[in-house]
Scaffold this motif. Sequence first.
Motif, PDB file in Angstrom:
ATOM      1  N   TYR A   1      16.648 -35.617  79.300  1.00  0.00           N
ATOM      2  CA  TYR A   1      17.691 -36.230  78.494  1.00  0.00           C
ATOM      3  C   TYR A   1      18.968 -36.390  79.310  1.00  0.00           C
ATOM      4  O   TYR A   1      19.398 -35.456  79.978  1.00  0.00           O
ATOM      5  CB  TYR A   1      17.968 -35.345  77.273  1.00  0.00           C
ATOM      6  CG  TYR A   1      19.184 -35.750  76.484  1.00  0.00           C
ATOM      7  CD1 TYR A   1      19.094 -36.724  75.502  1.00  0.00           C
ATOM      8  CD2 TYR A   1      20.409 -35.160  76.718  1.00  0.00           C
ATOM      9  CE1 TYR A   1      20.203 -37.108  74.775  1.00  0.00           C
ATOM     10  CE2 TYR A   1      21.533 -35.535  75.995  1.00  0.00           C
ATOM     11  CZ  TYR A   1      21.429 -36.507  75.034  1.00  0.00           C
ATOM     12  OH  TYR A   1      22.527 -36.888  74.314  1.00  0.00           O
TER      13      TYR A   1
ATOM     14  N   GLU B   1      18.702 -26.762  75.497  1.00  0.00           N
ATOM     15  CA  GLU B   1      18.897 -27.744  76.566  1.00  0.00           C
ATOM     16  C   GLU B   1      18.505 -27.125  77.902  1.00  0.00           C
ATOM     17  O   GLU B   1      18.580 -25.912  78.050  1.00  0.00           O
ATOM     18  CB  GLU B   1      20.363 -28.182  76.600  1.00  0.00           C
ATOM     19  CG  GLU B   1      20.741 -29.017  75.402  1.00  0.00           C
ATOM     20  CD  GLU B   1      22.131 -29.608  75.534  1.00  0.00           C
ATOM     21  OE1 GLU B   1      22.467 -30.085  76.635  1.00  0.00           O
ATOM     22  OE2 GLU B   1      22.873 -29.576  74.546  1.00  0.00           O
ATOM     23  N   PRO B   2      18.100 -27.877  78.892  1.00  0.00           N
ATOM     24  CA  PRO B   2      17.966 -29.331  78.869  1.00  0.00           C
ATOM     25  C   PRO B   2      16.678 -29.751  78.163  1.00  0.00           C
ATOM     26  O   PRO B   2      15.693 -29.014  78.157  1.00  0.00           O
ATOM     27  CB  PRO B   2      17.928 -29.712  80.346  1.00  0.00           C
ATOM     28  CG  PRO B   2      17.359 -28.520  81.028  1.00  0.00           C
ATOM     29  CD  PRO B   2      17.820 -27.336  80.226  1.00  0.00           C
ATOM     30  N   TYR B   3      16.712 -30.946  77.556  1.00  0.00           N
ATOM     31  CA  TYR B   3      15.564 -31.494  76.859  1.00  0.00           C
ATOM     32  C   TYR B   3      14.739 -32.346  77.811  1.00  0.00           C
ATOM     33  O   TYR B   3      15.286 -33.046  78.651  1.00  0.00           O
ATOM     34  CB  TYR B   3      15.983 -32.399  75.698  1.00  0.00           C
ATOM     35  CG  TYR B   3      17.038 -31.838  74.782  1.00  0.00           C
ATOM     36  CD1 TYR B   3      16.893 -30.595  74.187  1.00  0.00           C
ATOM     37  CD2 TYR B   3      18.177 -32.572  74.506  1.00  0.00           C
ATOM     38  CE1 TYR B   3      17.862 -30.099  73.331  1.00  0.00           C
ATOM     39  CE2 TYR B   3      19.147 -32.087  73.651  1.00  0.00           C
ATOM     40  CZ  TYR B   3      18.993 -30.852  73.067  1.00  0.00           C
ATOM     41  OH  TYR B   3      19.949 -30.364  72.223  1.00  0.00           O
TER      42      TYR B   3
ATOM     43  N   SER C   1      11.988 -28.261  75.253  1.00  0.00           N
ATOM     44  CA  SER C   1      12.879 -27.541  76.160  1.00  0.00           C
ATOM     45  C   SER C   1      12.225 -27.498  77.529  1.00  0.00           C
ATOM     46  O   SER C   1      11.023 -27.272  77.651  1.00  0.00           O
ATOM     47  CB  SER C   1      13.116 -26.114  75.681  1.00  0.00           C
ATOM     48  OG  SER C   1      13.935 -26.108  74.549  1.00  0.00           O
TER      49      SER C   1
END
Length: 104
Positions: A13, A40-42, A51
């Motif tokens: 993402y 996060e991060p995705y 995740s």
Amino acid sequence: MKTVYVYDSKKLYIDQKQVDDSYQLSTNETFSAPAEGLEEPYQWSGSEWQSMPQPNWPYDEDAATDPTLEQQAITALAQQIANLTETNTQLEQAITALAMGGDK
């Protein structure tokens, strides 16, 4: 209006944006939002956000491909040192040749 979620070539993402309801998705975009509480991060799996596993943190695509200013400066200094070493060797050889009477 709809929200579009944008991901990079590693499917991580990177951004979101508001678009008209008639918007057609481009490559590396989805209308699917990350689930509530997702850490996060995705990373986009192709059907949902997940995740990213912690052993892969931190991830910075730009840092992985582009040298930092510090690395660029070190490279430039190393080149200067190599050039000066070569010049120094040539001068030492010239001095030795003069001392031996080779250039009369």
